[in-house]
Write an enzyme that holds these catalytic residues in place. Structure first.
Site, short mmCIF file in Angstrom:
data_model
loop_
_atom_site.label_atom_id
_atom_site.label_comp_id
_atom_site.label_asym_id
_atom_site.label_seq_id
_atom_site.Cartn_x
_atom_site.Cartn_y
_atom_site.Cartn_z
N GLY A 1 9.02 22.49 0.15
CA GLY A 1 8.15 21.33 0.29
C GLY A 1 8.04 20.80 1.70
O GLY A 1 7.24 19.90 1.96
N LYS B 1 -2.88 -19.01 -4.26
CA LYS B 1 -2.11 -18.33 -5.30
C LYS B 1 -0.67 -18.12 -4.84
O LYS B 1 -0.35 -18.27 -3.66
CB LYS B 1 -2.75 -16.98 -5.64
CG LYS B 1 -2.81 -16.00 -4.49
CD LYS B 1 -3.65 -14.80 -4.84
CE LYS B 1 -3.72 -13.81 -3.68
NZ LYS B 1 -4.64 -12.69 -3.94
#
Length: 320
Positions: free
Chosen positions: A38, A194
């Site tokens: 990988g 918020k």
């Protein structure tokens, strides 16, 4: 010598091709492979000795894979004796953790800056950093472009903007960005207040400004899970907005976000192509506008040692 050479990582090859077309250059030949375990293998197949190299790499999922790929590409070009290795990162990853809020938290935006610096990047060209302070994490020059003018141009051509239109910032931190868009469109501004009890979760506390009976246009720098922008749209509808549009620079759109946005009360979502959309994320409700012209203009100016900030007028430059 000193030619403009453009190369692309695997993060957003479509945008790289569009930029190359605008610049009238080809995307440089390079092999990007993986070893059996990988690890990333890079092989540049053109000489770049003494040249001005621009690497275009964005960070869609898997983010870590694309980040590591970019670091290795930078190292390859430094070792190939490029005069400058300019990193074009339309979407700067790990930007949301740009300061230490709680004990024992990392500052990942600074860590990514350190990694790019250690790899050998000469300059960063990016779009709408999550916060302006990230520029200060680099010792090298950083050019932070704004998608606002491109989004404003789309809105002018496709959405009716009049005295009953209001631009809405989905949070307090985004007010400068929303104000710049409001000035460009000639509309008032409203602000959603918020709180974020935890990552990827928001609660609307109140809306400051008159949104009743108006067409609301929310502008944010990114949409990730979609929860924040959808809860903001619901709050605006509950307060009497007749329709809600949303726009953002970076459509991260993790997991089921595209479907949630399609099913939401938002009439249309405008995003740029700093992050590519997969086929299953594409829908007529989600409109994509390209950053290719703006990035190509900035790349040509950097190559010619000309000012990049001249691209934007005062209103947009004041948003960060």
């Amino acid at each position: 010598m000193n030619e403009l050479m453009l190369f692309s990582g695997a993060g957003n090859p479509e945008l790289s091709a569009r930029i190359a077309e605008r610049l009238g250059v080809h995307v440089g030949e390079m092999v990007l492979q993986r070893f059996a375990d990988g690890e990333v293998h890079v092989q540049v197949n053109e000489s770049v000795r003494g040249d001005d190299v621009f690497i275009v790499q964005s960070f869609p999922t898997p983010v870590n894979e694309h980040l590591m790929e970019l670091l290795i590409m930078i190292d390859a070009f430094k070792r190939a004796s490029a005069r400058r290795v300019n990193v074009v990162v339309p979407y700067y990853c790990y930007a949301r953790q740009d300061r230490k809020v709680k004990p024992r938290e990392p500052v990942t935006a600074k860590l990514v800056a350190d990694l790019l610096t250690a790899a050998g990047a000469s300059r960063l060209l990016t779009v709408d950093l999550h916060s302006g302070q990230i520029v200060g994490f680099f010792d090298q020059p950083v050019d932070n472009l704004y998608a606002g003018p491109i989004i404003a141009d789309y809105i002018r051509k496709n959405i009716k903007v009049d005295e009953n239109t209001v631009v809405v910032s989905p949070d307090v931190g985004g007010v400068p960005r929303a104000r710049a868009l409001a000035e460009a469109l000639g509309t008032p501004i409203a602000i959603i207040v918020k709180r974020r009890p935890e990552p990827n979760r928001t609660e609307v506390m109140e809306v400051i400004g008159d949104v009743a009976g108006k067409t609301a246009i929310m502008l944010d720098d990114m949409i990730d899970t979609g929860g924040s922008i959808i809860s903001g749209a619901n709050a605006l509808i509950n307060l009497g907005s007749k329709e809600v549009y949303a726009a953002c620079t970076h459509g991260v759109l993790s997991g089921s976000a595209p479907q949630k946005l399609i099913d939401s009360a938002i009439k249309k979502i405008i995003i740029t192509d700093t992050i590519p959309l997969s086929e299953d994320q594409r829908d007529g409700k989600i409109v994509v506008v390209t950053m290719a012209d703006l990035l190509a203009d900035a790349i040509m100016r950097i190559h010619a040692d000309r000012s990049v900030s001249e691209i934007f007028d005062k209103a947009w430059k004041g948003q960060s």
